[in-house]
Design an enzyme around this catalytic site. Sequence first.
Site, PDB file in Angstrom:
ATOM      1  N   GLU A  39      17.452  19.089 -49.563  1.00 60.17           N
ATOM      2  CA  GLU A  39      16.932  20.123 -50.375  1.00 60.17           C
ATOM      3  C   GLU A  39      15.611  20.074 -51.253  1.00 60.17           C
ATOM      4  OE1 GLU A  39      21.335  21.591 -51.191  1.00 60.17           O
ATOM      5  OE2 GLU A  39      20.652  20.114 -52.597  1.00 60.17           O
ATOM      6  N   GLY A  93      27.862  27.177 -49.207  1.00 64.59           N
ATOM      7  CA  GLY A  93      28.932  28.161 -48.414  1.00 64.59           C
ATOM      8  C   GLY A  93      29.134  29.626 -48.652  1.00 64.59           C
ATOM      9  N   ASP A 124      27.032  27.486 -44.096  1.00 63.90           N
ATOM     10  CA  ASP A 124      28.255  27.426 -43.537  1.00 63.90           C
ATOM     11  C   ASP A 124      29.117  28.556 -44.188  1.00 63.90           C
ATOM     12  OD1 ASP A 124      30.223  26.203 -45.842  1.00 63.90           O
ATOM     13  OD2 ASP A 124      28.341  24.852 -45.663  1.00 63.90           O
TER      14      ASP A 124
END
Length: 239
Positions: free
Chosen positions: A12, A78, A199
């Site tokens: 990241e 997510g 995701d």
Amino acid sequence: MKIGVIGAMDEEIAHFTKHLTIENKHTLAGNTFVEAVAGYCEIVLAKTGVGKVNAAITAQKMLDYFEVDLLLFTGVAGACDPSLEIGDIVVSTDCQHHDIDASPLGFPKGTIPMFHGPSIFPADPEWQKRVLQAAEEAVNTKVIPGRIVSGEVFVADKQEVEMLHRTFDAACVEMEGAAVAQTAWLHSTPFVIIRSISDKANGEAPASFQQWLYEAAERSAALVLETIHIYNKEIRESR
């Protein structure tokens, strides 16, 4: 302007080292803090490690030791909003802890009991506007403002995702943002959390996370860098 840029994992923050002029490095509380320059901005870059405790410690060091004026957290998350797809980006309107539950004491789930502040921490509207403006230039994907919720758990269950979206109106879920937001709020420091979807936080989340982690993280980092570029342009044009 001194900006603290934080990510939880190597993936990241890796993108930033290619685009910043690095000047110095410090080790504090086991973490490396990189001082760099980007135009008119001083940048302090750090990896927190995963989880809210790690994130809060790093944010506090940013504020105490480096005296940053702004905290930007970048990384992946997510999706809770069913309209979001892999690679889309959420820019925080606000943040909340989803895993705090004092309901036996009469507090709604997600409410911090006996705390002198809010349980939902608003992002800085001026900087959120810059991030959304930067999205028009930096990324070719869907970018939405929304609530980001955080907890000490990797969510990989469809029913849990639906609950988070229904109960908290969560756009996405991750493991650090609300801790950074709360730390920033306590110090009256502006913040924005930027999360790219890796995701759907469902049963396929672990495999999807591994497959899309680097690409999603790179999109989020690119948006942060473009936001800093827009701020530099504002400063240059005002002189």
